[in-house]
Design a protein around this motif. Structure first.
Motif, PDB file in Angstrom:
ATOM      1  N   LEU A 179      -2.318  -6.226   1.760  1.00  0.00           N
ATOM      2  CA  LEU A 179      -2.128  -7.379   0.597  1.00  0.00           C
ATOM      3  C   LEU A 179      -1.975  -8.758   1.226  1.00  0.00           C
ATOM      4  CD1 LEU A 179       0.487  -7.831  -1.647  1.00  0.00           C
ATOM      5  CD2 LEU A 179       1.911  -7.723   0.046  1.00  0.00           C
ATOM      6  N   LEU A 180      -2.377  -8.348   3.271  1.00  0.00           N
ATOM      7  CA  LEU A 180      -1.923  -9.332   3.684  1.00  0.00           C
ATOM      8  C   LEU A 180      -3.595 -10.459   3.545  1.00  0.00           C
ATOM      9  CD1 LEU A 180      -1.079  -8.767   6.709  1.00  0.00           C
ATOM     10  CD2 LEU A 180       0.527 -10.242   4.527  1.00  0.00           C
ATOM     11  N   ARG A 181      -4.427  -9.948   2.907  1.00  0.00           N
ATOM     12  CA  ARG A 181      -5.272  -9.958   3.209  1.00  0.00           C
ATOM     13  C   ARG A 181      -6.506 -10.505   1.531  1.00  0.00           C
ATOM     14  NH1 ARG A 181      -7.585  -5.308   5.493  1.00  0.00           N
ATOM     15  NH2 ARG A 181      -7.797  -4.428   3.895  1.00  0.00           N
ATOM     16  N   THR A 182      -5.154 -10.090   0.445  1.00  0.00           N
ATOM     17  CA  THR A 182      -5.405 -10.643  -0.358  1.00  0.00           C
ATOM     18  C   THR A 182      -4.851 -12.181  -0.801  1.00  0.00           C
ATOM     19  OG1 THR A 182      -4.959  -8.352  -1.734  1.00  0.00           O
ATOM     20  CG2 THR A 182      -4.110 -10.442  -3.314  1.00  0.00           C
ATOM     21  N   VAL A 183      -3.426 -12.025  -0.119  1.00  0.00           N
ATOM     22  CA  VAL A 183      -2.787 -13.200   0.271  1.00  0.00           C
ATOM     23  C   VAL A 183      -3.929 -14.425   0.991  1.00  0.00           C
ATOM     24  CG1 VAL A 183      -0.692 -14.818   1.075  1.00  0.00           C
ATOM     25  CG2 VAL A 183       0.140 -12.472  -0.141  1.00  0.00           C
ATOM     26  N   GLU A 184      -4.642 -14.381   2.322  1.00  0.00           N
ATOM     27  CA  GLU A 184      -5.118 -14.641   2.126  1.00  0.00           C
ATOM     28  C   GLU A 184      -5.966 -15.228   1.701  1.00  0.00           C
ATOM     29  OE1 GLU A 184      -4.761 -16.339   5.306  1.00  0.00           O
ATOM     30  OE2 GLU A 184      -6.261 -17.408   4.913  1.00  0.00           O
ATOM     31  N   GLU A 185      -6.820 -14.472   0.864  1.00  0.00           N
ATOM     32  CA  GLU A 185      -8.256 -14.652  -0.185  1.00  0.00           C
ATOM     33  C   GLU A 185      -6.985 -15.782  -1.275  1.00  0.00           C
ATOM     34  OE1 GLU A 185     -11.252 -14.014  -0.712  1.00  0.00           O
ATOM     35  OE2 GLU A 185     -11.675 -14.304  -3.027  1.00  0.00           O
TER      36      GLU A 185
END
Ligand SMILES: Nc1ncnc2c1ncn2[C@@H]1O[C@H](COP(=O)(O)OP(=O)(O)O)[C@@H](O)[C@H]1O
Ligand SMILES: [Mg+2]
Length: 277
Positions: A179-185
Motif C-alpha cells: 500500500l505504501l508503494r502505491t501511495v508513493e506512486e
C-alpha cells in the motif's frame, strides 16, 4: 436530498480509507469514524466508491432510494450534491454506491482525466451555487474497494490524506508495504500533496497471542503514524450493519463504539497539529 446538504470549502479534509485487502475494516471505519466525527460536531460526507456498496447499506440507504449515486458523479452526469443523501446520524451524509460502479473503469478508460473524476467532482461541489447558502462539510471520507483499480486511484488522487485500516493478523505488514508503494506512486504521478494520515489497527483480539505481536511490529515499522487507538474485535460492530446502523447508534456503550469515538478525537487532534505546523 436534505435541504441542508453542504458544499465543500477548501478547508474540508478529504480522508481516503484505503487498503487493497478486503475485510480489513475500511468500510467499518468509514461508517463509524464518520459517525463519531459527526457526533462531536463535524459535518461529514462519506463517498462510497466501492461497487459492493457496503457503506451505503450499513448506513441504511436502501438500493431503491439510491436515485443518483457515486456512479453518476464519476461519469459527470450529476453534480455530487445531487447524489448526496442524509443518514440517520445528524451531520452525516453519504454519496451512495450502486453496482453500476463496476462498469466505470471501462467507461472512463479512454478519458484524459480518468484519474481525476472524483477530485473534479469534489472541487465542483465547492463552486456549486446550490451549496452557497449551506454549511460546508468539514470532513469527506472515501470508502475504497479492496483493490488498486481506477476507482481507488480516483480516491487517492482526490484525497488530502490516507487512513489505512490494518487488521491485526500475521500478514498485516506485507500488505502495508504494498500500500505504501502505491501511495508513493500516486504521490509521484497524480497527487503530490497526498500524505498518510495514519494506520488504524482493527479487530484486535487480546486472546490471540499473535495480535499483540502484530501491534508491536506495526508500531516498530510505522512509528507515530499508527494511531494510539486500537479498534477491538467486537461483535456489536459486526452486527450493526445488518440493522442499517453505525455501531454508535446500535450500541453506544460497546467497546467498538467507544474506540471509534477515541479514534475520531485522535484524528481531530492530529489535524489541529497539522494546521498549527
Ligand atoms: N472491530 C470489529 N469487530 C468485529 N467485526 C468487525 C470489526 N471491524 C470489522 N468487522 C467485520 O469484518 C468484516 C470486514 O469489515 P469491512 O469493514 O467490511 O472490511 P473492508 O471494507 O476492508 O472489506 C465485516 O463483516 C465487519 O462487520
Ligand atoms: Mg469495504
Amino acid at each position: 436530498m436534505s435541504p441542508d446538504v453542504a458544499g465543500l470549502p477548501s478547508s474540508a479534509r478529504v480522508l481516503v480509507m484505503a487498503n487493497q485487502k478486503g475485510g480489513v475494516g475500511k468500510t467499518t471505519t468509514a461508517i463509524n469514524l464518520g459517525t463519531a466525527l459527526a457526533a462531536i460536531g463535524e459535518r461529514v460526507l462519506i463517498i462510497d466508491i466501492d461497487p459492493q456498496g457496503n457503506a451505503s447499506t450499513g448506513l441504511g440507504i436502501e438500493r431503491k432510494d439510491r436515485t443518483f449515486s457515486t456512479y453518476d458523479v464519476l461519469m459527470g452526469q450529476r453534480p455530487l450534491l445531487d447524489a448526496i443523501a442524509p443518514t440517520a446520524v445528524p451531520r452525516l451524509y453519504i454519496s451512495p454506491s450502486t453496482l453500476d460502479l463496476l462498469g466505470v473503469e471501462l467507461e472512463i478508460a479512454g478519458d484524459k482525466d480518468r484519474a481525476f473524476k472524483l477530485r473534479n467532482a469534489i472541487a465542483a461541489m465547492a463552486q456549486d451555487p446550490a451549496a452557497a447558502d449551506r454549511e460546508p462539510f468539514t470532513y469527506v471520507l472515501v470508502d475504497c474497494p479492496p483493490s488498486f483499480n481506477l476507482l481507488t486511484v480516483n480516491a487517492l488522487a482526490a484525497g488530502h490524506s490516507v487512513v489505512v485500516p490494518l487488521q491485526c493478523e500475521f500478514f498485516a505488514l506485507e500488505g502495508l508495504s504494498q500500500l505504501l508503494r502505491t501511495v508513493e506512486e500516486v504521490r509521484r504521478t497524480l497527487n503530490p500533496a497526498l500524505t498518510i494520515h495514519g494506520v488504524v489497527l482493527t479487530m484486535f483480539d487480546p486472546r490471540n497471542n499473535l495480535a499483540g505481536q502484530v501491534v508491536a511490529d506495526v508500531r516498530a515499522f510505522m512509528g507515530d503514524t499508527v494511531y494510539e487507538t486500537v479498534i477491538p474485535r467486537n461483535v456489536r460492530v459486526s452486527e450493526a450493519p445488518s440493522h442499517g446502523k453505525p455501531v454508535l447508534l446500535y450500541d453506544l456503550k460497546s467497546s467498538g463504539s467507544q474506540a471509534y469515538l477515541r479514534l475520531a478525537s485522535e484524528i481531530i487532534q492530529r489535524e489541529r497539529r497539522l494546521r498549527a505546523a
